[in-house]
Design a protein around this motif. Structure first.
Motif, PDB file in Angstrom:
ATOM      1  N   LEU A 118      13.111  36.384  39.807  1.00 43.95           N
ATOM      2  CA  LEU A 118      13.034  36.714  38.382  1.00 43.95           C
ATOM      3  C   LEU A 118      12.586  38.150  38.110  1.00 43.95           C
ATOM      4  O   LEU A 118      12.279  38.490  36.969  1.00 43.95           O
ATOM      5  N   GLU A 119      12.546  38.999  39.150  1.00 38.13           N
ATOM      6  CA  GLU A 119      12.299  40.419  38.870  1.00 38.13           C
ATOM      7  C   GLU A 119      13.434  40.972  38.016  1.00 38.13           C
ATOM      8  O   GLU A 119      13.230  41.826  37.158  1.00 38.13           O
ATOM      9  N   VAL A 120      14.654  40.512  38.286  1.00 32.58           N
ATOM     10  CA  VAL A 120      15.795  40.764  37.399  1.00 32.58           C
ATOM     11  C   VAL A 120      16.253  39.405  36.885  1.00 32.58           C
ATOM     12  O   VAL A 120      16.546  38.503  37.675  1.00 32.58           O
ATOM     13  N   SER A 121      16.292  39.245  35.588  1.00 33.14           N
ATOM     14  CA  SER A 121      16.603  37.945  35.005  1.00 33.14           C
ATOM     15  C   SER A 121      18.080  37.603  35.163  1.00 33.14           C
ATOM     16  O   SER A 121      18.942  38.480  35.052  1.00 33.14           O
ATOM     17  N   PRO A 122      18.401  36.334  35.409  1.00 35.54           N
ATOM     18  CA  PRO A 122      19.808  35.912  35.403  1.00 35.54           C
ATOM     19  C   PRO A 122      20.501  36.170  34.067  1.00 35.54           C
ATOM     20  O   PRO A 122      21.734  36.189  34.014  1.00 35.54           O
ATOM     21  N   MET A 123      19.721  36.412  33.026  1.00 32.87           N
ATOM     22  CA  MET A 123      20.305  36.705  31.717  1.00 32.87           C
ATOM     23  C   MET A 123      20.992  38.069  31.685  1.00 32.87           C
ATOM     24  O   MET A 123      21.593  38.440  30.664  1.00 32.87           O
ATOM     25  N   THR A 124      20.919  38.833  32.781  1.00 30.73           N
ATOM     26  CA  THR A 124      21.688  40.075  32.878  1.00 30.73           C
ATOM     27  C   THR A 124      23.152  39.807  33.226  1.00 30.73           C
ATOM     28  O   THR A 124      23.973  40.720  33.159  1.00 30.73           O
ATOM     29  N   LEU A 125      23.472  38.565  33.615  1.00 30.08           N
ATOM     30  CA  LEU A 125      24.847  38.243  33.994  1.00 30.08           C
ATOM     31  C   LEU A 125      25.864  38.599  32.905  1.00 30.08           C
ATOM     32  O   LEU A 125      26.920  39.175  33.226  1.00 30.08           O
ATOM     33  N   PRO A 126      25.609  38.276  31.618  1.00 32.96           N
ATOM     34  CA  PRO A 126      26.602  38.658  30.603  1.00 32.96           C
ATOM     35  C   PRO A 126      26.906  40.153  30.585  1.00 32.96           C
ATOM     36  O   PRO A 126      28.065  40.547  30.403  1.00 32.96           O
ATOM     37  N   ALA A 127      25.887  41.005  30.780  1.00 31.33           N
ATOM     38  CA  ALA A 127      26.118  42.449  30.789  1.00 31.33           C
ATOM     39  C   ALA A 127      26.959  42.849  32.001  1.00 31.33           C
ATOM     40  O   ALA A 127      27.878  43.674  31.883  1.00 31.33           O
ATOM     41  N   PHE A 128      26.666  42.281  33.168  1.00 27.67           N
ATOM     42  CA  PHE A 128      27.464  42.569  34.367  1.00 27.67           C
ATOM     43  C   PHE A 128      28.907  42.101  34.173  1.00 27.67           C
ATOM     44  O   PHE A 128      29.856  42.815  34.521  1.00 27.67           O
ATOM     45  N   HIS A 129      29.064  40.905  33.635  1.00 30.14           N
ATOM     46  CA  HIS A 129      30.404  40.342  33.444  1.00 30.14           C
ATOM     47  C   HIS A 129      31.210  41.183  32.464  1.00 30.14           C
ATOM     48  O   HIS A 129      32.394  41.483  32.698  1.00 30.14           O
ATOM     49  N   GLN A 130      30.570  41.574  31.372  1.00 28.57           N
ATOM     50  CA  GLN A 130      31.275  42.399  30.376  1.00 28.57           C
ATOM     51  C   GLN A 130      31.673  43.748  30.963  1.00 28.57           C
ATOM     52  O   GLN A 130      32.798  44.224  30.748  1.00 28.57           O
ATOM     53  N   LYS A 131      30.763  44.357  31.735  1.00 21.91           N
ATOM     54  CA  LYS A 131      31.061  45.653  32.355  1.00 21.91           C
ATOM     55  C   LYS A 131      32.237  45.530  33.315  1.00 21.91           C
ATOM     56  O   LYS A 131      33.122  46.396  33.341  1.00 21.91           O
ATOM     57  N   GLN A 132      32.271  44.452  34.088  1.00 22.96           N
ATOM     58  CA  GLN A 132      33.363  44.267  35.036  1.00 22.96           C
ATOM     59  C   GLN A 132      34.683  44.038  34.320  1.00 22.96           C
ATOM     60  O   GLN A 132      35.728  44.585  34.716  1.00 22.96           O
ATOM     61  N   GLN A 133      34.661  43.242  33.259  1.00 23.42           N
ATOM     62  CA  GLN A 133      35.887  42.947  32.529  1.00 23.42           C
ATOM     63  C   GLN A 133      36.424  44.197  31.827  1.00 23.42           C
ATOM     64  O   GLN A 133      37.640  44.440  31.795  1.00 23.42           O
TER      65      GLN A 133
END
Length: 328
Positions: A118-133
């Protein structure tokens, strides 16, 4: 609770799965003394997947010989999270080896790697996914704009990346974190490398493809980190020696320079002896040169030994990890 399904590693689906049988995304994390974080971690993963509106997923957790009850907890959670996949290793092989196991047993079209502390929250996934898309890149990696932690952690972390990039032909963006999202073709290419001396950050940079960074905020871990100072030093030695022969070149240059200096000084002493009859001239300097030469010689043997050890590990061709059970 119904018994978990065990699948032998040899019976696992290969990376040749058709797109129709692949999950849209695989979330991968490793477990070592991770029990205090798992409940919140899994809840955040499910919420992040809900936000990006992906229902066809798998969460791959690799048990890296964790001595606590992390394995028992996640096995129990398979009742309410059927898409939870647990790869149970036969012992502790290390973080990078466990991540490699997760990558090799993942099946998603996209693969998101994250630490479960939890040093980096799984809630960062949407930002990673959007950046990749939006970018269409094969790898979106996370990095810190400013390093977290104590002054020692900040300085040592900065020196690690600067030292690695100075010594290695493979350049890595500074202050990168574990978290990143990858396409299936990138993961397949990464797994082709066949390295036995793993440093995934360098391997991912070496693999190529289109890569782009994303700024993430890394919080201070609650509890003591399992990455001790000695482990950090070992990681740096492994990283540099796995991706560069530059230290050997520098070692040769330093040795040649010291040899030339020593020969010049000996000629100077001989000339003084013949011309002026000096005795014991520069005894202190000679002893200092001997001590320095001995130190450099010992260091040189150590550096050569590190590279020889890398060759030994590679030609042994042992697996980088052994899977005891797979619960899918």
């Amino acid at each position: 609770m119904p018994p978990a399904t065990l699948i032998a590693p040899s019976a696992l689906p290969t990376n040749g799965l058709s797109n129709r049988t692949r999950p849209q995304i695989s979330l991968i994390s490793t477990m070592y003394r991770s029990r205090p974080f798992l409940e919140e971690f899994l809840a955040s993963c499910l919420e992040a997947l809900r936000q990006i509106q992906i229902e066809d997923f798998e969460i791959v957790l690799v048990n890296d010989g964790s001595p606590d009850d992390s394995l028992e907890y996640v096995l129990g959670r398979r009742q309410d999270i059927p898409r939870l996949v647990i790869v149970d290793l036969s012992r502790n092989f290390g973080h990078h080896h466990a991540l490699q196991a997760g990558l090799q047993h993942s099946r998603g079209d996209l693969v998101f790697v994250i630490d479960c502390d939890l040093e980096v929250s799984p809630m960062t996934l949407p930002a990673f996914h959007q950046k990749q898309q939006e970018s269409g890149c094969d790898l979106v990696f996370g990095y810190q704009e400013s390093r977290k932690g104590s002054w020692f952690e900040k300085i040592s972390g900065g020196l690690f990346w600067k030292g690695f990039n100075l010594l290695s032909e493979t350049k890595i963006p500074e202050s990168i974190v574990t978290e990143r999202i990858m396409t299936r073709r990138f993961v397949d290419a990464l797994l082709q490398m066949g390295d036995r001396n793993l440093f995934l950050g360098g391997m991912m940079s070496w693999t190529g493809f289109a890569q782009v960074g994303l700024v993430v905020e890394k919080k201070q871990r609650s509890g003591e980190s399992t990455y001790t100072l000695m482990k950090r030093i070992e990681l740096m030695l492994n990283a540099v020696s796995s991706f560069s022969s530059q230290p050997l070149v520098w070692l040769f240059n330093v040795g040649a320079a010291i040899t030339a200096t020593s020969v010049s000084y000996v000629l100077y002493l001989i000339a003084r002896k013949l011309l002026w009859g000096d005795t014991l001239l520069g005894f202190t300097s000679v002893m200092a040169l001997v001590a320095i030469s001995l130190g450099i010689l010992t260091t040189a043997i150590g550096i050569v030994g590190i590279y020889l050890g890398k060759v030994f590990n590679q030609v042994q061709n042992r697996p980088t990890y052994i899977v005891k059970d797979i619960h899918r």
